[in-house]
Design an enzyme around this catalytic site. Sequence first.
Site, short mmCIF file in Angstrom:
data_model
loop_
_atom_site.label_atom_id
_atom_site.label_comp_id
_atom_site.label_asym_id
_atom_site.label_seq_id
_atom_site.Cartn_x
_atom_site.Cartn_y
_atom_site.Cartn_z
N GLU A 49 38.03 -94.56 46.13
CA GLU A 49 38.64 -93.68 47.14
C GLU A 49 39.87 -93.08 46.48
O GLU A 49 40.62 -93.79 45.81
CB GLU A 49 39.13 -94.48 48.37
CG GLU A 49 38.04 -95.16 49.15
CD GLU A 49 38.57 -95.99 50.34
OE1 GLU A 49 39.80 -96.00 50.58
OE2 GLU A 49 37.75 -96.62 51.01
N GLU A 79 37.15 -104.22 49.19
CA GLU A 79 38.45 -104.59 49.74
C GLU A 79 38.47 -105.96 50.39
O GLU A 79 39.19 -106.18 51.36
CB GLU A 79 38.92 -103.53 50.76
CG GLU A 79 39.10 -102.16 50.16
CD GLU A 79 39.95 -101.23 51.04
OE1 GLU A 79 39.96 -101.42 52.27
OE2 GLU A 79 40.60 -100.33 50.48
#
Length: 450
Positions: free
Chosen positions: A267, A165
């Site tokens: 995720e 990220e």
Amino acid sequence: MKSLSLMSVLAAANIVNAGPTPTENELPKRADSLPTVTASGNAFWAGSDRFYIRGIDYQPGGSSGDKDPLADTTICKRDIAKFKELGVNTIRVYMIDNSENHDECMTELANAGIYLVLDLNNPKYSIHRYEPAPSYNAKYLQSVFATVDAFQKYSNTLAFFSGNEVINEQVNSTLAAPYVKATTRDVRQYIGSRGYRKIPVGYSAADVSQNRMQTAAYFNCGPDDERSDFFAFNDYSWCSPSSFEQSGWNVKVKNFTGYGLPIFLSEWGCTTNGRTFEELGALMNSEMTGVYSGGLVYEYSKEGNGFGMVELSGDSTDVTEDGDFSAFKSALAEYPTPTGNGGFTSTTNSVNCPSEDPDWMVKDDTLPAIPDDAKAYMTDGAGPGPGLKGEGSQNAGSTSTGDASPGSGSVSATGSGKNEGGRPAPPVDKGAFAVVGLFTIFTLVGTLLL
Ligand SMILES: *[C@@H]1O[C@H](CO)[C@@H](O)[C@H](O)[C@H]1NC(C)=O
Ligand SMILES: *[C@@H]1O[C@H](CO)[C@@H](O)[C@H](O)[C@H]1NC(C)=O
């Protein structure tokens, strides 16, 4: 147009059969018999069997903590018992202390038939999202390589994340992409130079719709030695009750068809209406298995953001499960590992680099060269890891930058891109997306792996 014939080539390649079909009961249970996982075509393999990630994200202490759960045997044993009870085959750990020993926890995991996907960064040693150039330095790479050294020896190390990220919903964060890609290149080169097993290396992207496709393309474009071994992204778009179509997962299959590398969700697990984990049914179904290799539910422990499924109290051995724990356990039982090869593609290929547009600021696809003072690691090894203490590396490449800004590196899931509701932070939908048919006009430059 050209894409059509290429797609049929790939479709034709789909008929290759991967061999015998495993059943759950045949999965190896002992450390010395857990097969290493390799990436080949657009899939993962454990021996000759297709491998699907049926996992959970493991981040006790949360994204702001600096706890290495695999260095503390009391903690890892407590939690591995729960992973076994769930029936997961993989965990993801967001940071470890590379000055610690992990033999016992890794052996316990292997004994439980569980693989590890490991982030190579931590808050002190990571690429800085907004000032990436000085953060890409020898001190940083030394820490990253030391983590590789520490984990390459375990047969159940499944994959490494070279970044997590780093690119978020701020368009200027896309300027960090070359540094993360350079790190990916360097880690892959390090693994080769040190003669290690070819542990797959790739990036874990935030759940950000406006740059997901460009990010995916970017990490799989250009020369082979700069491309990743897989791509992973976070996805919270299936909020039950939903469906393959309603969630938009059908489009995510379509858009990534022909991408040319294994893909998984690093995720998943929207919390908006409570959780049934019904989306595992789609992930394990032939509607997705031709393109996706499973994923990891976010997350094991409750860390105040509404995603965890067990309550931990510090280092106590008490674990209190909530309803999500049993719901996920039931989903894993209800939607088993697919049999057969899942309709994978036996070839790999690169794709075209994304062009610069309002959502993607990278103009030049050449990567920064490895810092001169890091080159020797390739031949001499990285030496002892610095652990999680000390000054870190973010300013080590420059004397003039300011604070290290902990949190803005590639640290964790929750630091960016996600809100309490279980959806990503809210990207403006830019509508007309400039990258049209990104993956359907790719050039097939990959080598046939089968
Ligand atoms: C990028 O955008 C963020 C958020 O708007 C801002 O804090 C940061 O200073 C910007 N960085 C650069 C290099 O422009
Ligand atoms: C799929 O690709 C199209 C065309 O590139 C793009 O407009 C769209 O946003 C993508 N959707 C998803 C969910 O990736």
